[in-house]
Design a protein around this motif. Structure first.
Motif, PDB file in Angstrom:
ATOM      1  N   THR A  89      49.418   2.679 -59.083  1.00 57.32           N
ATOM      2  CA  THR A  89      49.420   2.192 -57.704  1.00 57.32           C
ATOM      3  C   THR A  89      49.696   3.344 -56.749  1.00 57.32           C
TER       4      THR A  89
ATOM      5  N   SER B  62      37.474  -7.039 -55.918  1.00 57.48           N
ATOM      6  CA  SER B  62      38.159  -7.141 -57.211  1.00 57.48           C
ATOM      7  C   SER B  62      38.270  -8.577 -57.704  1.00 57.48           C
TER       8      SER B  62
ATOM      9  N   TYR C  72      43.206  -1.074 -56.492  1.00 60.32           N
ATOM     10  CA  TYR C  72      42.971  -1.693 -55.189  1.00 60.32           C
ATOM     11  C   TYR C  72      44.279  -1.961 -54.457  1.00 60.32           C
ATOM     12  N   LEU C  73      45.363  -2.144 -55.226  1.00 66.59           N
ATOM     13  CA  LEU C  73      46.640  -2.469 -54.584  1.00 66.59           C
ATOM     14  C   LEU C  73      47.201  -1.254 -53.833  1.00 66.59           C
TER      15      LEU C  73
ATOM     16  N   LEU D 119      38.674  -5.124 -50.235  1.00 69.71           N
ATOM     17  CA  LEU D 119      39.101  -4.737 -51.580  1.00 69.71           C
ATOM     18  C   LEU D 119      39.353  -5.971 -52.437  1.00 69.71           C
ATOM     19  N   LEU D 120      39.967  -6.969 -51.811  1.00 73.49           N
ATOM     20  CA  LEU D 120      40.228  -8.215 -52.537  1.00 73.49           C
ATOM     21  C   LEU D 120      38.917  -8.819 -53.031  1.00 73.49           C
TER      22      LEU D 120
ATOM     23  N   TYR E 235      43.390  -2.883 -63.744  1.00 78.08           N
ATOM     24  CA  TYR E 235      42.399  -2.441 -62.744  1.00 78.08           C
ATOM     25  C   TYR E 235      42.850  -2.740 -61.336  1.00 78.08           C
ATOM     26  N   LEU E 236      43.721  -3.750 -61.167  1.00 81.78           N
ATOM     27  CA  LEU E 236      44.157  -4.133 -59.822  1.00 81.78           C
ATOM     28  C   LEU E 236      44.876  -2.997 -59.098  1.00 81.78           C
TER      29      LEU E 236
ATOM     30  N   THR F  91      45.637  -1.019 -50.537  1.00 81.63           N
ATOM     31  CA  THR F  91      46.092  -2.155 -49.734  1.00 81.63           C
ATOM     32  C   THR F  91      47.460  -1.859 -49.126  1.00 81.63           C
TER      33      THR F  91
END
Lengths: 897, 101
Positions: free
Chosen positions: A252, A294, A74-75, A290-291, A70-71, A78
């Motif tokens: 990503t 998550s 958001y990465l 975002l961090l 799932y990261l 970023t």
């Protein structure tokens, strides 16, 4: 226990709060206050439309299924924001400088205002966004259902499919209403919506707080701290992390591409944007957001897996976990968080898409369906607003239909990734637009079409379930090379990565190849320069030194302003001077300066400088603006020449009026003179008649005297009669009444008759060429004879020579016959020549003439009626008259008509 | 062509402030590459082909630490760029080649 009704009330109250906030922000913005509404904080928070219900609920589901994956969602963003100096800064600068209204607008204006591209991008965005909206509807309805089913334990019936659909319908309707109210309230040229942005920022806070609250509760309330949570993770089904690098990188990349290309992200990032510095703040603040979003996803997922019964939907853990642990307040907060994630996404996406649909599809269609030149600007505003409202309803309707058709499939994140992959097809064309001057419209078209098609085949259509298992197994048309999820035998990849790989790489390769092979239009080249060099020359106002200006661009612009021939002559001359007789001249600084001076002559110095500066990549006016300026000045020139023509016309009219007035005045004077002359003329014979009749009344008259007096009276009354006849004749002629009796006749006969009637044979020696007079003509013979008689009689009366002679010559001149009567007398003094055709214009002694002086005036009128004229021949020895008469009466009049 | 054109009045060497700003911009441009390295390389290292699978909890901590680090750098860069804004009026992507480094 939270009842369902309480939940509905809470949701309604929340929506009411959004209304109030949006309304208040709109009001403040329209008064110009509330600068904080446009602060970096609001900007960053509004960017959070990226985090939809999919990320709110679905991220936990994803984490429960596949751990850390799932990261990647958001990465990617970023990475993009950390690298803002590369792409976002340029995107935002161009968007602001060119008042870009959507991503379709950006692509189309970079590639020469191509409407086909705009439509294509719009359709792509629509295809990518519709499932996403369906996804939001689904998560909101599912979260309602969670509460409804929780209260079902207390005796209420559980929800079935139709309840879900009804809820989805009402949610979609409410969102459409809100979007229409705040998204289409006014038609701002910048497409900014203060109310909406502020409401979105509030929603961002709500969803962040909700997720953090659930997370804090899970970590510290349930697990007992960070260390314990990590232990729970280690003991969970997702304890081991064994990613596929291709999927990790692919996702990503996908999320990074999506944050640039998603219509709603473009809307908040570029369109609603007001200050470039906000971006620099967002470069760290948005990754931080975002961090935070998550941070607790994985803990919630693993605790949910541990606490909740098997088979519980992990996509709803955020909601079901607090409910399970009897934290109803927290559950309601989580519900509101999910609700706000969904609503903010749908609202912004609907605004962005409706802008695209109305600007690139509806308005062009509407304009082309109307007769040219009939548009009023007010019309168009109404069309735009109406089309946007309808588009919003249509978009939400599509989302709702999609939701109903797919029946609300369970894997939320799958649909989201399909959407992402769809809009990511725009990326090659977008990056090419920003960084490569050689990118062409044909290239962008080819890349987009190929990418769109491959995405549909490999990802979208299988996801919707349009391909049966047979097709997936055996390939399209039974060809195993065309298996949708294993094209050309590439079967080792995950379907998502497979699709991204094929669609994006074929898209990019085609985009590059076709761009390399095709030649861009001048408009594309101009736009390409100004997009790629968006940051160039902010300090280059000292002369045209940078070499970015291209001769073709200059030629195009110069032609527009000076006209093709002059511009080409100018360029040819310069090329010859530079020793390049066959090509275009190099844009040397000297030449560019010369050109600027030339242009300044036709559009003014400032405009010329701006235009050259534009092509040079210096200014931030769009080419469209420039062309508009050029057209405008052309119109102005036309307008001023029209004005000139009008004033010329007016002057002419005034002159004519003055002339008419002078004529009228003269006529009035003439009439007075005429009346007094007539009375005078009448008075003289009347006086003699009266006096002689008085003499005769006296007695003692001799018969001889009586005879003499009565003869005088008779003569005088004859003269009176003649005068009255003449006057009558003249008035008939002048008024244009009186019949003409036309007939074929011979000129010689007419002159014979005239000579005989005038009784001139004795007094005058006539010189005639009778054979030349043998001309036949169609006219009124009696009238013409009358004129001849008059002229011959005058010669007899006034010729002062000892042996008077009259030469009569006749000849044909074109369609006219000219007859000259010239005597050998002294002629008429030059000063009086102009007067002879006036009434009562007797030059010498009246008595000698014995006529009223109307003869020549009558002649002139007669000749005018006969279609000819009588003129005095000034250069003859004696008095000479020329009579011109048409050979055929009527033919000339027809010609004159 | 007269080669890369130097604008009239541009000195051969930049003053200190402008120089600093240019380096800050370089750093801002490099940051995403650092981020890529930090975010993508672990996926290779932990892929199961040749090594043992990674631990989720350890990687979770790693990712959030790296993330925070990058955010901190971005925050510092953003502020430093903001402070140095007056130093260099040229907002060009690429400073003129040749002089002034």
């Amino acid at each position: 226990m939270v009842t369902f009704n309480f939940l509905v009330l809470t949701a309604l109250a929340y929506v009411a709060l959004l209304f109030v906030v949006a309304f208040w922000a709109d009001a403040r913005a329209s008064r110009g206050g509330a600068r904080w509404l446009r602060s970096p904080l609001t900007y960053t928070l509004s960017l959070s439309v990226y985090c939809t219900a999919w990320t709110f609920y679905g991220a936990v589901g994803n984490a429960a299924r596949s751990g850390l994956e799932y990261l990647t969602i958001y990465l990617g963003p970023t990475l993009v924001f950390l690298g803002w100096w590369w792409i976002l800064r340029k995107l935002v600068r161009i968007g602001r400088a060119r008042r870009i209204t959507s991503i379709a607008d950006l692509i189309s204006s970079r590639y020469g205002k191509s409407s086909a591209l705009a439509v294509l991008v719009t359709l792509l965005a629509l295809a990518g966004t519709t499932p996403y909206i369906a996804l939001q509807l689904q998560s909101v309805t599912l979260s309602f259902a969670v509460f409804a089913n929780a209260s079902a334990d207390a005796g209420v019936a559980r929800w079935d499919q139709s309840d879900l659909q009804t809820t989805a319908f009402w949610v979609a309707s409410g969102l459409a209403l809100f979007t229409i109210l705040f998204g289409t309230r006014n038609l701002d040229t910048n497409e900014r919506h203060h109310g909406v942005v502020t409401a979105i920022a509030l929603e961002a806070v709500v969803k962040l707080v909700a997720l953090l609250a659930v997370g804090v509760f899970v970590v510290w309330g349930v697990s007992g701290g960070i260390g314990d949570t990590l232990q729970i993770i280690a003991a969970s089904p997702v304890a081991e992390w064994q990613p596929q690098p291709s999927r990790w990188i692919g996702m990503t990349f996908l999320s990074a591409a999506a944050i640039i290309c998603l219509p709603r992200m473009f809307q908040v990032m570029v369109v609603e944007y007001s200050d470039e510095r906000h971006l620099s703040a967002a470069s760290w603040a948005f990754p931080l957001y975002l961090l935070a979003m998550s941070l607790f996803v994985l803990p919630i997922a693993v605790v949910g897996l541990a606490v909740l019964p098997d088979g519980a939907n992990p996509d709803l853990f955020v909601l079901t976990l607090p409910l399970e642990l009897d934290q109803e307040g927290l559950a309601v907060l989580a519900f509101l968080g999910g609700f706000s994630s969904a609503t903010s996404m749908v609202i912004v996406a609907a605004i962005a898409l409706s802008t695209m649909i109305s600007n690139h599809i509806v308005v062009p269609l509407w304009l082309s369906s109307r007769p040219k030149g009939a548009t009023v600007s007010g019309d168009l505003r109404q069309v735009v607003i109406t089309s946007r409202r309808l588009a919003i309803i249509g978009i939400l309707g599509l989302g709702y239909i999609y939701f109903r058709v797919t029946g609300g499939s369970n894997a939320l994140s799958a649909i989201g990734l399909v959407s992402f992959a769809g809009v990511a097809q725009v990326l090659p064309a977008l990056l090419g637009a920003l960084f490569w001057r050689g990118a062409t419209r044909a290239g962008a078209m080819a890349g987009l079409c190929a990418g769109f098609a491959l995405w549909s085949i490999t990802l979208a259509l299988p996801a919707v379930g349009l391909f049966g298992p047979d097709t997936l197994q055996d390939g399209l048309f039974g060809t195993s090379l065309l298996r949708p999820q294993a094209l050309f035998g590439v079967s080792s990849l995950d379907p998502l990565v497979h699709s991204i790989l094929w669609s994006i790489s074929v898209n990019t390769v085609l985009f590059l190849l076709v761009s390399l092979m095709t030649f861009p239009s001048p408009m594309e080249r101009l736009q390409g320069v100004s997009f790629v060099n968006a940051f160039d020359g902010t300090d280059a106002q000292r002369g045209w030194v940078s070499g970015t200006v291209e001769s073709e661009d200059l030629l195009v612009m110069t032609q527009r302003l000076l006209g093709a021939r002059q511009a080409q002559a100018l360029f040819q001359h310069e090329a010859a001077r530079q020793g390049k007789p066959d090509g275009l001249p190099d844009p040397t600084p000297a030449f560019v300066e010369l050109l600027e001076r030339e242009l300044a002559g036709s559009v003014g110095a400032a405009t010329a400088h701006a235009m050259i500066g534009q092509i040079n990549g210096d200014a931030v006016i769009s080419v469209d603006d420039l062309l508009a300026v050029a057209d405008e000045s052309a119109q102005m020139l036309e307008h001023s020449s029209q004005l000139e023509a009008k004033s010329e016309e007016l002057q002419q009219t005034a002159r004519q009026l003055r002339l008419a007035n002078e004529k009228l005045t003269a006529l009035s004077v003439q009439k007075d003179a005429f009346l007094s002359q007539v009375s005078h003329e009448l008075r003289t014979p009347m006086t003699s008649i009266r006096s002689f009749s008085e003499f005769m009344m006296e007695d003692g008259m001799t018969p001889a005297e009586r005879t003499r007096y009565s003869t005088i009276i008779h003569d005088e009354s004859l003269r009176l009669t003649r005068l009255l006849d003449d006057l009558l004749d003249l008035s008939v002629l002048e008024s244009g009444q009186g019949q003409l009796n036309e007939a074929w006749t011979n000129l010689r006969d007419l002159i014979d008759r005239a000579v005989a009637s005038a009784g001139a044979d004795g007094k005058l020696i006539l010189k005639r060429d009778r054979s030349a007079e043998d001309l036949s003509l169609f006219t009124d013979p009696d009238r013409l004879v009358q004129v001849f008689i008059n002229v011959i009689t005058n010669a007899g009366k006034y010729c002062t020579a000892a042996s008077p002679e009259l030469a009569i010559t006749a000849r044909v001149s074109g369609t006219m016959i000219e007859i000259d009567f010239v005597d050998n007398g002294a002629g008429i003094p030059a000063a009086q020549q102009a007067l002879i055709f006036e009434k009562f214009a007797r030059l010498s002694d009246q008595a000698a003439a014995g006529s009223a002086g109307l003869g020549l005036a009558i002649c002139r009128e007669v000749m005018a009626r006969l279609g000819g004229e009588i003129t005095y021949l000034a250069d003859q020895q004696g008095a000479g008259f020329r009579i011109q008469v048409p050979q055929r009466l009527g033919s000339v009049e027809k010609l004159r008509a | 062509m007269t080669g890369p054109s130097r604008r009239v009045g541009t000195p051969l060497f930049l003053e200190r402030g402008v120089y600093r700003r240019r380096r800050l911009i370089d750093a801002a441009k490099l940051l995403p590459f650092l981020a890529m390295a930090l975010f993508l390389i672990p996926a290779w290292l932990s892929s199961g082909n040749d090594g043992a699978p990674g631990q989720t909890s350890a990687h979770l901590i790693y990712f959030f630490a790296a993330w925070l680090l990058l955010i901190a750098v971005a925050l510092w860069l953003s502020h430093a760029l903001h402070r140095s804004e007056g130093a260099d009026t040229s907002e060009e992507d690429t400073p003129p080649v040749g002089p002034a480094e």
